[in-house]
Design a protein around this motif. Structure first.
Motif, short mmCIF file in Angstrom:
data_model
loop_
_atom_site.label_atom_id
_atom_site.label_comp_id
_atom_site.label_asym_id
_atom_site.label_seq_id
_atom_site.Cartn_x
_atom_site.Cartn_y
_atom_site.Cartn_z
N TYR A 1 5.93 2.99 1.52
CA TYR A 1 5.71 2.02 2.59
C TYR A 1 5.62 2.72 3.94
O TYR A 1 6.53 3.46 4.34
CB TYR A 1 6.86 1.00 2.59
CG TYR A 1 6.93 0.07 3.77
CD1 TYR A 1 7.88 0.23 4.77
CD2 TYR A 1 6.06 -1.01 3.88
CE1 TYR A 1 7.96 -0.64 5.84
CE2 TYR A 1 6.13 -1.89 4.95
CZ TYR A 1 7.09 -1.70 5.93
OH TYR A 1 7.16 -2.57 6.99
N GLU B 1 10.04 -8.78 -3.57
CA GLU B 1 9.84 -9.45 -2.28
C GLU B 1 8.98 -10.70 -2.39
O GLU B 1 8.21 -11.02 -1.48
CB GLU B 1 9.24 -8.47 -1.25
CG GLU B 1 10.07 -7.21 -1.06
CD GLU B 1 9.38 -6.18 -0.19
OE1 GLU B 1 9.61 -6.21 1.04
OE2 GLU B 1 8.60 -5.37 -0.70
N VAL C 1 15.33 -17.58 7.34
CA VAL C 1 15.06 -16.67 8.46
C VAL C 1 15.16 -15.23 7.97
O VAL C 1 16.14 -14.86 7.33
CB VAL C 1 16.06 -16.93 9.61
CG1 VAL C 1 15.84 -15.94 10.74
CG2 VAL C 1 15.94 -18.36 10.11
N ALA C 2 14.14 -14.45 8.27
CA ALA C 2 14.09 -13.01 7.92
C ALA C 2 14.25 -12.76 6.42
O ALA C 2 14.58 -11.65 6.01
CB ALA C 2 15.14 -12.20 8.69
N ASN C 3 14.00 -13.77 5.61
CA ASN C 3 14.17 -13.63 4.16
C ASN C 3 12.85 -13.36 3.48
O ASN C 3 11.99 -14.25 3.36
CB ASN C 3 14.81 -14.91 3.58
CG ASN C 3 15.07 -14.76 2.10
OD1 ASN C 3 14.69 -13.77 1.47
ND2 ASN C 3 15.71 -15.76 1.51
N ARG C 4 12.67 -12.12 3.03
CA ARG C 4 11.41 -11.75 2.40
C ARG C 4 11.33 -12.21 0.95
O ARG C 4 10.31 -12.04 0.31
CB ARG C 4 11.19 -10.24 2.50
CG ARG C 4 10.64 -9.85 3.86
CD ARG C 4 10.39 -8.37 3.97
NE ARG C 4 9.45 -8.06 5.04
CZ ARG C 4 9.77 -7.95 6.32
NH1 ARG C 4 11.02 -8.15 6.70
NH2 ARG C 4 8.86 -7.67 7.23
N GLY C 5 12.39 -12.75 0.42
CA GLY C 5 12.34 -13.28 -0.95
C GLY C 5 12.06 -14.77 -0.96
O GLY C 5 12.13 -15.42 -2.01
N ARG D 1 8.93 -17.76 5.39
CA ARG D 1 9.88 -16.98 6.19
C ARG D 1 9.68 -17.29 7.66
O ARG D 1 8.55 -17.37 8.14
CB ARG D 1 9.66 -15.50 5.91
CG ARG D 1 10.34 -14.54 6.89
CD ARG D 1 10.16 -13.08 6.42
NE ARG D 1 10.28 -12.14 7.51
CZ ARG D 1 9.26 -11.63 8.20
NH1 ARG D 1 8.04 -11.96 7.90
NH2 ARG D 1 9.48 -10.79 9.18
N ARG E 1 13.21 -13.82 13.06
CA ARG E 1 14.42 -13.93 13.88
C ARG E 1 14.10 -14.32 15.32
O ARG E 1 14.81 -15.10 15.94
CB ARG E 1 15.18 -12.60 13.89
CG ARG E 1 15.88 -12.29 12.60
CD ARG E 1 17.31 -11.77 12.82
NE ARG E 1 18.02 -11.67 11.56
CZ ARG E 1 18.70 -12.68 11.01
NH1 ARG E 1 18.75 -13.84 11.62
NH2 ARG E 1 19.30 -12.52 9.85
N ASP F 1 9.89 -3.93 7.80
CA ASP F 1 10.65 -4.37 6.63
C ASP F 1 11.61 -3.27 6.22
O ASP F 1 11.27 -2.38 5.45
CB ASP F 1 9.67 -4.69 5.50
CG ASP F 1 10.39 -4.99 4.19
OD1 ASP F 1 9.70 -5.05 3.16
OD2 ASP F 1 11.62 -5.14 4.20
N GLY G 1 17.25 -7.03 1.48
CA GLY G 1 16.11 -7.95 1.33
C GLY G 1 16.31 -9.30 2.00
O GLY G 1 15.35 -9.90 2.50
N ASP H 1 17.97 -9.87 4.74
CA ASP H 1 18.04 -9.76 6.20
C ASP H 1 17.35 -8.46 6.58
O ASP H 1 17.97 -7.49 6.98
CB ASP H 1 19.51 -9.74 6.66
CG ASP H 1 19.62 -9.86 8.17
OD1 ASP H 1 20.72 -9.66 8.70
OD2 ASP H 1 18.58 -10.13 8.82
N SER H 2 16.02 -8.49 6.40
CA SER H 2 15.29 -7.24 6.28
C SER H 2 14.69 -6.70 7.57
O SER H 2 14.20 -5.58 7.59
CB SER H 2 14.15 -7.44 5.28
OG SER H 2 13.32 -8.48 5.75
N GLU H 3 14.72 -7.49 8.66
CA GLU H 3 14.03 -7.03 9.86
C GLU H 3 14.80 -5.94 10.57
O GLU H 3 15.98 -6.12 10.89
CB GLU H 3 13.80 -8.20 10.83
CG GLU H 3 12.46 -8.90 10.61
CD GLU H 3 12.26 -10.07 11.56
OE1 GLU H 3 11.75 -11.10 11.11
OE2 GLU H 3 12.62 -9.93 12.74
#
Lengths: 356, 362
Positions: A158, A297, A308-312, A316, A319, B56, B65, B67-69
Motif C-alpha cells: 500500500y 476492509e 466513523v472512520a470504519n473501513r469495515g 464510512r 472523522r 489508511d 481497522g 479506527d484507521s485514519e
C-alpha cells in the motif's frame, strides 16, 4: 521507432485547421469502451456544436444486423492527450434512429434524475475512488507477480515504492498527467494493498459530469495500458483468497450536507440507503459478492453497517465530517466495475427524491 | 515506450494551474517509505500552507481497522524530479486524529529537542553519509555479483570505474542530480568498498532538516531503483563475512565547536557520548551488531573508542579539526538503517542538554 513517433507527434496546426475528434461510447456488455475517430473542419469546445454520428451496433451487441445503426450523441468534450494540439475526445451516449436511448444507455436515465429540480437544487458532489488491477498480457496474472506463484502477503505494498513492491507506476503516473491534460478532475492516485493494484480518484464532480469523467478516465487508462502492453482489469475480486478486491468507493454530499447542521442530513441519508440496501447492491456491479465478504476492509454484502472512520463498514463517515458537523460520506459498496452513471444517480435518487 | 514517456513528461503548465503533490511518510516498520499523490489548485512553497491529509493506517501497521485514519502533517517541500514542473514532494509526519504523534513518528520528539532554546542557540549541523547496497531483483543478491557465487575480494571496488568493478552508476548519478533538482542538500557520492555498495552524503543541514532531507533522499533513491528494476537495501550487514557493512556515519558540530577553542568542546561532547554509549547504540539501527564487529573499518559494538583519523573508532575526529583547534567530529556508529530524526536529535540532546551527574540521565 523514432520515425513512427515523429509522425504520431506531428503538430498539424501549421498545415491545417482540421482537428480529429475521437468519439467514445460504452458497448453492449456495459463495461467495454469503444471509440472511433473523425476529422472536423475546425476546433470545437461545445458538445452541442458537434455532429451526431453513428456506428455498427451489430458489432458491439447493441443492435441486430438488419437494423444496425446506433446513433452517437456527443455529451462532453475533453482534450486528447495522445494526439494533443486541438484534437479532442468526445464522450457520447447511444440512441436508436427513432431517438430512444438503447437499453445499455445508462446516462440518459441518470441525466433525467440530475435535472430533477429537487436534485439540481442540492448540487450533488461526487468523488469516486476507482480501483483497478494491472495484469501481465497473455497470461492475465497480476503485474509483478511471479509466473506460476504468488508474491509475499499483503502489508508492504500500500502506497509503497521500490522495484520489489510497486508494479506499473509509469502507467499510473502517465495516466495522472493525461487526465489533467484532458480536463478530467483527477484528484489523486495511490498504490493499493494488493500488489499490482492501483487507485485514482475523480472529483469533486457535480451531477452527471461525475459519470462522464470516470468513463473518460477509464478510457484513458485502457489506452495507456494498451501502449504499455499490459492489461487492465476492473474485476472486483481478481484473485480469490487473502488478496484485496477492487472497489469504486463513492464519496457524496449535497448542499444541505455541506452546510452547518449537515451531519444530521447525512445521518438521515445513510438511513435511507440502509432501507434500500438490496436495490443498491443489485446496481453496484456484477460479481460484487466475491468481493464484499466482510474481510479485507469490506462489509459483508448482506449487511448494511455504517461508522466513523470504519473501513469495515458499508458506509464510512470521515472523522473531519463528524468533528465539523458537516461534510460528506463514503459509500464503500460499489465494485470497481460499477457504472458511475447508475451509482451516482441512484444515490441522489434515494437520498433526495425517495421517501420510505 | 516513448509514447508513455511523452505522457510522463507532459508539461501541464500550458493547460492548467493545478499541481501534483506527492505526500511522503515513514510507515509502520520505521524504515518502509510510503507515498500517495493529490492534485492542488496551484503552486505552494510553504509547508504550513499545504492541507493536512490522512491515510489508511490499518494498511501500514499504524492503526486498527475500526479506527484507521492517520493524519499526515506536511513538514517540508521539495521539487519533484519525476514529475518536474511545479509539482512537489512533501515530507510528512503522522498523528492520531486527536493530535498525538503516533508511536512510529520519530520526527515529533526530535523537533521538540531541536526547538529547545539551548539547542537552537548552538545551531547543530549534520552531515550524514548514507551507505546502501544495490541488489538484483527477485534473487536479492548484490548487483554485479555472479549468481551462486562471489566477486573477487574487496580492494579494487572503492571509488572504482569499469564494468568489472562498478555496478549501478546510472542509479547513483541519476539520484545525485535528482536530489540537487529536488533541493536536497546532497554533498557528494562515492562507490564503496564492497562491490554494489554506494554512499551519498547529505549536509551540512541544520537541526530537524537533516532528518527531512535524508528521508527524502532515501525516497528518491528507492523511486529510482524502482525505475531501474533493482532493489535497494539499507541492511547494515547485507552479506556476512569479509564484506563491509553499510553505515550512516553522522558528522556533527555546534556553534561552539566551530568557534575558537571548539576542540575542547568537541572532546567534552565525545566524553558525554561515551558515557551514554549503550543508549545511543540501542537507537542507532536494528542489526547493527552484525556490522560493528571491530573489523572492516568499524569499532566493536560493545566498546567506545575515539581518535583522530581513526576509522576503526566509534567516533573519529578529522586531522583538520585537530590542527585548527575547531571543527566537527564523526560518529561512525549508526547503521545504514538508522532513523536520522532519532540519531540527530539524540546526539544534540546528549552533547548539549544532558549532564552526567543528573540521576535521571538515562
Amino acid at each position: 521507432m523514432a520515425l513512427l513517433t515523429d509522425l504520431l507527434n506531428l503538430d498539424l496546426s501549421d498545415s491545417t485547421e482540421k482537428i480529429i475528434a475521437e468519439y467514445i461510447w460504452i458497448g453492449g456488455s456495459g463495461m467495454d469502451l469503444r471509440s472511433k475517430a473523425r476529422t472536423l473542419s475546425g476546433p470545437v469546445t461545445d458538445p452541442s456544436k458537434l455532429p451526431k454520428w453513428n456506428y455498427d451496433g451489430s458489432s458491439t451487441g447493441q443492435a441486430p444486423g438488419e437494423d444496425s445503426e446506433v446513433i452517437l450523441y456527443p455529451q462532453a468534450i475533453f482534450k486528447d492527450p495522445f494526439r494533443r494540439g486541438n484534437n479532442i475526445l468526445v464522450m457520447c451516449d447511444c440512441y436508436t434512429p427513432a431517438g430512444e436511448p438503447i437499453p445499455t444507455n445508462k446516462r440518459h436515465a441518470a441525466a433525467k434524475i440530475f435535472s430533477n429540480p429537487a436534485v439540481s437544487a442540492e448540487e450533488p458532489w461526487y468523488g469516486i475512488e476507482q480501483e483497478y488491477t494491472l495484469l501481465q498480457k497473455d497470461i492475465n496474472w497480476p503485474l509483478g507477480w511471479p509466473v506460476g506463484g504468488f508474491p509475499g502477503p499483503q502489508g508492504p505494498y500500500y502506497c509503497s515504492i521500490g522495484a520489489d513492491k510497486s508494479f506499473g507506476r509509469d502507467i499510473v503516473d502517465s495516466h495522472y498527467k493525461a487526465c489533467l491534460y484532458a480536463g478530467i478532475n483527477i484528484s489523486g492516485i495511490n498504490g493499493e494493498v494488493m500488489p499490482g493494484q492501483w487507485e485514482f480518484q475523480v472529483g469533486p464532480s457535480v451531477g452527471i459530469s461525475a459519470g462522464d469523467q470516470v468513463w473518460v478516465a477509464r478510457y484513458l487508462l485502457e489506452r495507456i495500458t494498451e501502449i504499455a502492453g499490459v492489461v487492465v482489469s476492473f474485476d472486483p475480486k481478481p484473485i480469490p483468497g487473502d488478496w484485496n478486491g477492487a472497489g469504486a468507493h463513492t464519496n457524496y454530499s449535497t448542499e444541505s450536507m455541506r452546510k452547518d447542521g449537515g451531519f444530521q442530513v447525512i445521518v438521515a441519508a445513510v438511513e435511507k440507503l440502509k432501507l434500500r440496501h438490496k436495490e443498491h447492491i443489485a446496481a453496484y456491479g456484477e460479481g460484487n459478492e466475491r468481493r464484499l465478504t466482510g474481510k479485507h476492509e469490506t462489509a459483508d454484502i448482506h449487511t448494511f453497517s455504517w461508522g466513523v472512520a470504519n473501513r469495515g463498514a458499508s458506509v464510512r463517515v470521515g472523522r473531519e465530517t463528524e468533528q465539523n458537523g458537516k461534510g460528506y460520506f463514503e459509500d464503500r459498496r460499489p465494485a470497481s466495475n460499477m457504472d458511475p452513471y447508475v451509482v451516482t444517480a441512484m444515490i441522489a435518487d434515494t437520498t433526495i427524491l425517495w421517501k420510505p | 515506450m516513448s509514447l508513455l514517456t511523452d505522457l510522463l513528461n507532459l508539461d501541464l503548465s500550458d493547460c492548467t494551474g493545478k499541481i501534483i503533490a506527492e505526500y511522503i511518510w515513514v510507515g509502520g516498520t520505521g524504515m518502509d517509505m510510503r507515498s500517495k499523490a493529490r492534485t492542488l489548485p496551484g503552486p505552494v512553497d510553504d509547508p504550513s500552507k499545504l492541507p493536512k491529509w490522512n491515510f489508511d493506517g490499518s494498511s501500514t501497521g499504524q492503526a486498527t481497522g475500526d479506527d484507521s485514519e492517520v493524519i499526515l502533517c506536511p513538514q517540508a517541500i521539495f521539487r519533484d524530479p519525476f514529475r518536474k514542473g511545479k509539482n512537489i514532494l512533501v515530507m510528512c509526519d503522522c498523528y492520531a486524529p486527536t493530535g498525538e504523534p503516533i508511536p512510529s513518528n520519530k520526527r515529533s520528539s526530535a523537533a521538540n529537542i531541536f526547538s529547545h532554546p539551548d539547542v537552537k542557540a548552538e545551531e547543530p549541523w549534520y552531515g550524514i553519509e548514507q551507505e546502501y547496497t544495490l541488489l538484483q531483483k527477485d534473487i536479492n543478491w548484490p548487483l554485479g555479483w555472479p549468481l551462486g557465487g562471489y566477486p573477487g575480494a574487496q580492494g579494487p571496488y572503492y571509488c572504482a570505474t569499469g564494468a568489472e568493478k562498478s555496478y549501478g552508476r546510472d542509479i547513483v548519478d541519476a539520484h545525485y542530480k535528482a536530489c540537487l533538482y529536488a533541493g536536497v542538500n546532497i554533498g557528494g557520492i562515492n562507490a564503496e568498498v564492497m562491490p554494489g555498495q554506494w554512499e551519498f552524503q547529505v549536509g551540512p543541514s541544520v537541526g530537524i532538516s537533516a532528518g527531512d532531507e535524508l528521508w527524502v533522499a532515501r525516497y528518491i533513491l528507492e523511486r529510482i531503483t524502482e525505475i531501474a528494476g533493482v532493489v535497494v537495501s539499507f541492511d547494515p550487514k547485507p552479506v556476512p563475512g569479509e564484506w563491509n557493512g553499510a553505515g550512516a556515519h553522522t558528522n556533527y558540530s555546534t556553534k561552539s565547536m566551530r568557534s575558537e577553542g571548539g576542540y575542547e568542546v568537541i572532546k567534552k561532547a565525545i566524553e558525554k557520548l561515551e558515557a551514554r554509549h549503550g543508549e545511543h547504540i540501542a537507537a542507532y539501527g536494528e542489526g547493527n551488531e552484525r556490522r560493528l564487529t571491530g573489523r572492516n573499518e568499524t569499532a566493536d559494538i560493545n566498546t567506545f573508542v575515539w581518535g583522530v583519523a581513526n576509522r576503526g573508532a566509534s567516533v573519529r575526529v578529522g586531522r583538520d579539526t585537530e590542527k585548527e583547534g575547531k571543527g566537527y567530529f564523526e560518529d561512525r556508529r549508526p547503521g545504514s538503517n538508522m532513523d536520522p530524526y532519532v540519531v540527530t536529535s539524540k546526539i544534540a540532546e546528549t552533547t548539549i542538554l544532558w549532564e552526567p551527574n543528573l540521576s535521571n540521565g538515562e
